[in-house]
Write an enzyme that holds these catalytic residues in place. Structure first.
Site, PDB file in Angstrom:
ATOM      1  N   SER A  11       1.986 -10.495   1.500  1.00 32.21           N
ATOM      2  CA  SER A  11       1.449 -11.388   0.474  1.00 32.21           C
ATOM      3  C   SER A  11       0.597 -10.555  -0.475  1.00 32.21           C
ATOM      4  CB  SER A  11       0.598 -12.490   1.105  1.00 32.21           C
ATOM      5  OG  SER A  11       1.398 -13.329   1.897  1.00 32.21           O
ATOM      6  N   LYS A  65      -8.415 -12.551   0.668  1.00 34.84           N
ATOM      7  CA  LYS A  65      -7.648 -11.658  -0.207  1.00 34.84           C
ATOM      8  C   LYS A  65      -6.650 -12.443  -1.043  1.00 34.84           C
ATOM      9  CE  LYS A  65      -3.981 -10.073   1.275  1.00 34.84           C
ATOM     10  NZ  LYS A  65      -2.525 -10.415   1.246  1.00 34.84           N
ATOM     11  N   LYS A 116       3.752 -18.181  -2.874  1.00 31.50           N
ATOM     12  CA  LYS A 116       2.882 -17.944  -1.720  1.00 31.50           C
ATOM     13  C   LYS A 116       1.413 -18.107  -2.101  1.00 31.50           C
ATOM     14  CE  LYS A 116       1.308 -16.875   2.286  1.00 31.50           C
ATOM     15  NZ  LYS A 116       1.503 -15.620   2.982  1.00 31.50           N
TER      16      LYS A 116
END
Length: 292
Positions: free
Chosen positions: A94, A237, A169
């Site tokens: 990701s 993150k 995502k």
């Protein structure tokens, strides 16, 4: 198929195990003591990313962050230098959608194909082979990758061109974070008011507030069980990627920013390696309530 697999963490190790069990020859980079069982199961140890890629028809990456992917692809002994002509690179990490488009262009220039295919479903989904996979890239790359993705996931969607998978995502991570925060606030409110949060959760599961996150993460909050799962550090993150992209588009994401701050607070409290359901501990701490 000959597969290079790079990144054998909480998610990557069971994913590689499923590919080995499906009969593929999997060249494993970054084997550690905790993942020696993959070699015992038939995986082949690779000395570097280049070593894994040089023997592979497809290279799968499952790495923590954008700089990790760039280093593995283009650093010393990286994938690009050893890529077979026409080989397929599938990045299931990701990372930044913007960087993804740049990486795809460079891999294509090196004679390969590129598909970004980040996943949702956590360690449980990785072990069971039931991940949700969000793919971005040319239709031909998606078609080539599909037999491998079907080993790893149950819901596989070709979202669009390169970077579309990463964009989807990031959207997923926004929704998950805000829902976890909502569940944490609701259950903390119930407990502070003197009502059993387990009973509240059970009641809400039959109503409009029902969700998979209330079901799974709500129970984790009640049980104070916060083993990953998906680490707060990594979810923060992902929200950072969302906020960075939003700034570039002059797009306000105020509630995403709030969830990001809660994750900052969780990490400051030493919860960075805990499952993201541990966000309710931050709320409990702020309210002066013990949540351990």
């Amino acid at each position: 198929m000959q597969i290079g697999f790079i990144g054998l963490g909480v998610m990557g190790a069971p994913m590689a195990a499923n590919l080995i069990a499906a009969g593929h020859t999997v060249h494993l980079h970054r084997v550690k003591e905790s993942t020696e069982h993959l070699v015992g199961a038939g995986g082949r140890r690779a000395s570097s990313a280049a070593d894994a890629a040089g023997q592979a028809d497809a290279v799968i990456l499952m790495l923590p962050d954008t700089p990790d992917v760039e280093e593995v692809l283009f650093g010393t002994d990286g994938v690009a230098a050893a890529l077979r002509p026409g080989a397929l690179v599938i990045d299931m990490s990701s990372i930044s959608p913007v960087a993804t488009r740049s990486f795809a262009e460079r891999i294509t220039g090196a004679g390969g194909q590129y598909l970004d295919a980040p996943v949702s479903g956590g360690e449980v989904g990785a072990r069971a082979g039931t991940l949700t996979i969000l793919a971005g890239g040319p239709a031909s790359a998606f078609e080539r990758a599909t037999p491998l993705l079907e080993v790893l996931g149950a819901t596989i969607t070709h979202v669009g061109d390169v970077g579309a998978g990463q964009t989807a995502k990031v959207a997923n991570q926004i929704i998950v974070a805000l829902t976890i925060q909502a569940v944490a606030e609701g259950l903390t409110f119930a407990e502070a008011a003197g009502v059993d949060p387990a009973v509240v959760r059970e009641a809400l599961m039959g109503g409009f507030a029902s969700s998979r996150i209330l079901e799974v993460h709500g129970q984790r909050m009640i049980d104070h069980h916060h083993e990953p799962g998906f680490r707060i550090r990594l979810h923060r993150k992902d929200l950072g990627l969302a906020l960075g992209a939003a700034r570039a588009m002059d797009l306000p994401l105020p509630h995403t920013a709030s969830a990001h701050e809660f994750m900052n607070a969780a990490i400051a409290q030493g919860l960075g390696e805990s499952d993201h359901s541990a966000l309710h501990r931050v709320l409990g701490s702020a309210a002066g309530r013990s949540t351990t």
